[in-house]
Write a protein that holds these residues in place. Sequence first.
Motif, mmCIF file in Angstrom:
data_model
loop_
_atom_site.group_PDB
_atom_site.id
_atom_site.type_symbol
_atom_site.label_atom_id
_atom_site.label_comp_id
_atom_site.label_asym_id
_atom_site.label_seq_id
_atom_site.Cartn_x
_atom_site.Cartn_y
_atom_site.Cartn_z
ATOM 1 N N THR A 47 0.854 -1.186 0.000
ATOM 2 C CA THR A 47 0.000 0.000 0.000
ATOM 3 C C THR A 47 0.888 1.234 0.000
ATOM 4 O O THR A 47 2.124 1.133 0.023
ATOM 5 N N ASP A 48 0.269 2.400 0.011
ATOM 6 C CA ASP A 48 1.059 3.643 0.033
ATOM 7 C C ASP A 48 1.932 3.724 1.281
ATOM 8 O O ASP A 48 3.012 4.328 1.258
ATOM 9 N N ALA A 68 -5.918 -1.370 -11.168
ATOM 10 C CA ALA A 68 -6.180 -0.035 -10.616
ATOM 11 C C ALA A 68 -7.437 0.564 -11.230
ATOM 12 O O ALA A 68 -8.246 1.205 -10.539
ATOM 13 N N HIS A 115 -5.746 2.510 -0.894
ATOM 14 C CA HIS A 115 -4.340 2.889 -0.932
ATOM 15 C C HIS A 115 -3.433 1.731 -1.330
ATOM 16 O O HIS A 115 -2.224 1.811 -1.129
ATOM 17 N N SER A 116 -4.018 0.680 -1.913
ATOM 18 C CA SER A 116 -3.185 -0.414 -2.419
ATOM 19 C C SER A 116 -2.502 0.016 -3.710
ATOM 20 O O SER A 116 -3.068 0.750 -4.529
ATOM 21 N N ARG A 117 -1.280 -0.437 -3.888
ATOM 22 C CA ARG A 117 -0.522 -0.139 -5.101
ATOM 23 C C ARG A 117 -0.481 -1.380 -5.990
ATOM 24 O O ARG A 117 -0.196 -2.469 -5.520
ATOM 25 N N TYR A 118 -0.735 -1.155 -7.265
ATOM 26 C CA TYR A 118 -0.711 -2.259 -8.228
ATOM 27 C C TYR A 118 0.401 -2.020 -9.253
ATOM 28 O O TYR A 118 0.209 -2.204 -10.451
ATOM 29 N N THR A 119 1.547 -1.603 -8.739
ATOM 30 C CA THR A 119 2.655 -1.208 -9.620
ATOM 31 C C THR A 119 3.807 -2.199 -9.627
ATOM 32 O O THR A 119 4.704 -2.090 -10.453
#
Length: 970
Positions: free
Chosen positions: A586-587, A725, A649-653
Amino acid sequence: MKVNDTYAGFRVERVETVKEVNGVAYLLHHEKSGARLLYIDAPDTNKVFSVSFRTPPKDSTGVAHIMEHSVLCGSRKFPLKEPFVELVKGSLNTFLNAMTYPDKTMYPVASKNDKDFHNLMDVYLDAVFHPRVAEDPHIVMQEGWHYELDSVDNELTYKGVVYNEMKGVFSSADSILERHMMSELFPDTTYGVESGGDPDYITDLTYDAFKAFYHSYYHPSNSYMFLYGQMNIKEQLDFINDEYLSDFDAITVDSEIGLQAPFKAGKVASYPYSIGKDEDEAGRSMHSLTYVMPEMTPEKSLAFEIITHALLTSPAAPLKQALVKAGIGTDISGYYLDSLRQPIWNITATGSDMNKQRQLQTIVEDTLRDMVAKGLDKTMVEASLNSTEFALREADFGGRPIGLAYGIRVMDNWIYDRDPIEILAYEEALRTIREGLNGNYFETLITDYILTNTHKALVSIYPEKGMQEKKEAAEREKLAALKASMSKEELETIVEQTKALKARQEAPDSPEALATIPLLELSDLSPEVEHIERREETLGAARLHFIPTAAKGINYTAFYFGVDCLTEEELFYAEVLSDCIGRVDTDAHSYEEIANDINLNLGGFSIDMAAIGKSGDRNGYTPLMVVRAKALHSKLKELVRIIDELLYHSRYTDAVRLTELVKEEKAVWDTEAFRRGHTLVSTQVTAQVSDIGRFRQADGLGYFARLAELVKDENGLSRLGKKLAAVASKLFRTSNLNVMFVGEEEEYARFKELVTPVIGAWPDAVLPTGVLTFTGDYKNEGIITSGKVQYVAKGGNFKDHGYTHVGAMSVLENILRYEYLWIRIRVQGGAYGAFANFYNNGNMVFCSYRDPNLTESLHVYDELPAYLRQFSVSEREMRKYIIGTMSNLDLPVTPSLRGARAMGIYFGEGSEEKQRKFREQVIACTQEDIRALADVVESVMKDNHVSVMGGEQKIKSAADVFDTVVALPQ
């Protein structure tokens, strides 16, 4: 009852309060017969009884498993073909089954109704102590195995319920791996053989050996009886003594479970398993590294459960991550099992190749040595401890009776002559383990029981194309040679035996025999539905639902997001998203930190896709993504914070992490698909006739197929993060949200106070709904696997023919499952089972389970209308079917299930009044109502919607049944 007092021949040996189960435990011994009995007096109306035996087999003929089936096929007081089935048809039981373990066999029952509970006890005790199978070999032929030969000119074959059941079990690669693993670890004890039966050896079982096994182990002196709940215990003890135990004298039974001598060095072994000729061999190996422990205390066993969760189960699990990053497998799993005299600790790698075998052990032990040297991450271990402790205190077993779980658990100590009561208590063990966080408690356990342990085996299985076909050809050749060696008289004897067995199977029980099964009255039934209050209010653009429930200080929440704003393409990515949230950064935190945060503060977090049909609507349904979380009330603030962080705030990067997760999910599907065959083919059928079926197909085989494509698509994997996202932004909007809360008034007030500002900050854009449509071409499919048995489904939608859903259809489900389909598909056909489902949207499916047949089972479905038109039973038998149906409608509801049921009514646009009317229809069902369903079934059967999963030879030999023949996704 007091220590040393005697009641009905039972002497009280011990009395102890066990606060962890909210009860008082009484340990008793029946002095005349030698039987043991444990009673837990607890304020629970859902009463449980079980009688169990220590039954260590000496070979893999499946004698213990076949015995479990066979003793339930008629007894002294209940001289029917299958009293078990007659009980299921007409009992208000909340549990009724029997289970074979590697070293014990259990016969548990449960019911809230006192009279019903007594009836269940009576039938089960008579079954185990006075079965007809000891004098009737036909029962073993049916339940175990027999030669099948309809005429001297036909092919000689094997048939039998357990024979085909175990063929189904060993169609799954993980079952094959476990079989080899146990034989390597325990070459000299009962654990080295297959108690369920290996199909290669089941046909070696003789009737004399079967009878000898019964007389060796099925005696009260080798029995363990368990009672739980609110009851008049003295009445129960009188009954057990007077009706059963007083007939027996104590004897010495040699049933001790032997100990395997520790190895001086670990073993390494590899075995082939079969895949289809067109399947890819790459990435299809599996490895299992397993350590055998000495006998363990409950405290150390609990500690190892925590270690397993921390190292292998949690998304933060460092041992799992080390193996994944080293490329050992696409999915890593593991478990600690203490329901054996010598517990085992296991790590399994799926989606691997044979050149990775040796690396598995190297990485496991190097990683553990490094962790021990540096000291385990205390936060990680504490998080797993908290998660384990929550599960112990919640004691939610998914609607099954809690007493059943206790009854199973005590056997993990009792049959090894250890204390059955201490294993239920966990407070002191938790205190000791928690204190150990401050020292080297866990590091010492890992060193002593894993790193210095030489009693271990590294066992692998690797794919071999066409192996199953060769095996089947060899079996046919063996049987052909056997037949050729027989005289005409011998062959005619087998033909007569086959005819006699079929005649026995087809012959109805006499009214006198049926009358021996005790039965409740219809007046014992109530059409009233348990009321579940639901209060609804708005919270900005969202809707908030409160289900008032006392839940021992635990709160259950669910966040429901509609997915009908997505396209069919986006739905696939929503499915992937549901597997990734909580397992990516997450962030603010890494996914390892998130996993610890969840385990430290929550009792559980999960995301599922769901489709809830709208009551009575042909095509109406509500498609949802459901985010569930539960926690102690004191942790509500953390629950709301975690939900907010994960959803928004999860990141999918991180493409590498997303690829790991997708490959892991694909590996799980590779292992599980065949085991779930009955569910998958049933969904394939309903996808041909309804939108809800198409949604569920997209969540089933459709998802598996897309997942398999994605794993091979590097460009698709590189774009995956952006897709996830985009889908998350469309789903996670307050105008698309319903929130459910289960708890008490003051707890709800606190939750509302916490969640209001959080939800207020979420996006509230309004997007079009009704976007989700399906464009697939849904056909009759034959799905080829390397399995040895089939799952055969046929159905359609009766609303297409002008019919509506009525209570008689639920009664018919009971009739079919335990009468028509039971006899035709299981008893005569040799399948493990079959079932029928009629849904209120009109969908209707018949399906067989672990079935040696294919076209024969389809014919059974097609012949059902003729059976229904001639349906005629006594008033008593009809009453039995109605009672059994009501039992299925009255399953116990836990606090979490109360919330789910209330929301199911809300999204399904149902009502308790509709449920009450349906129950009235069930109670009032007549034989005429059942006969009237013949036209319903016939019209749907003529639509000819079929789906089958099974062996290549069976599928291809019935190719004209299907529009297309495909293989499971690769």
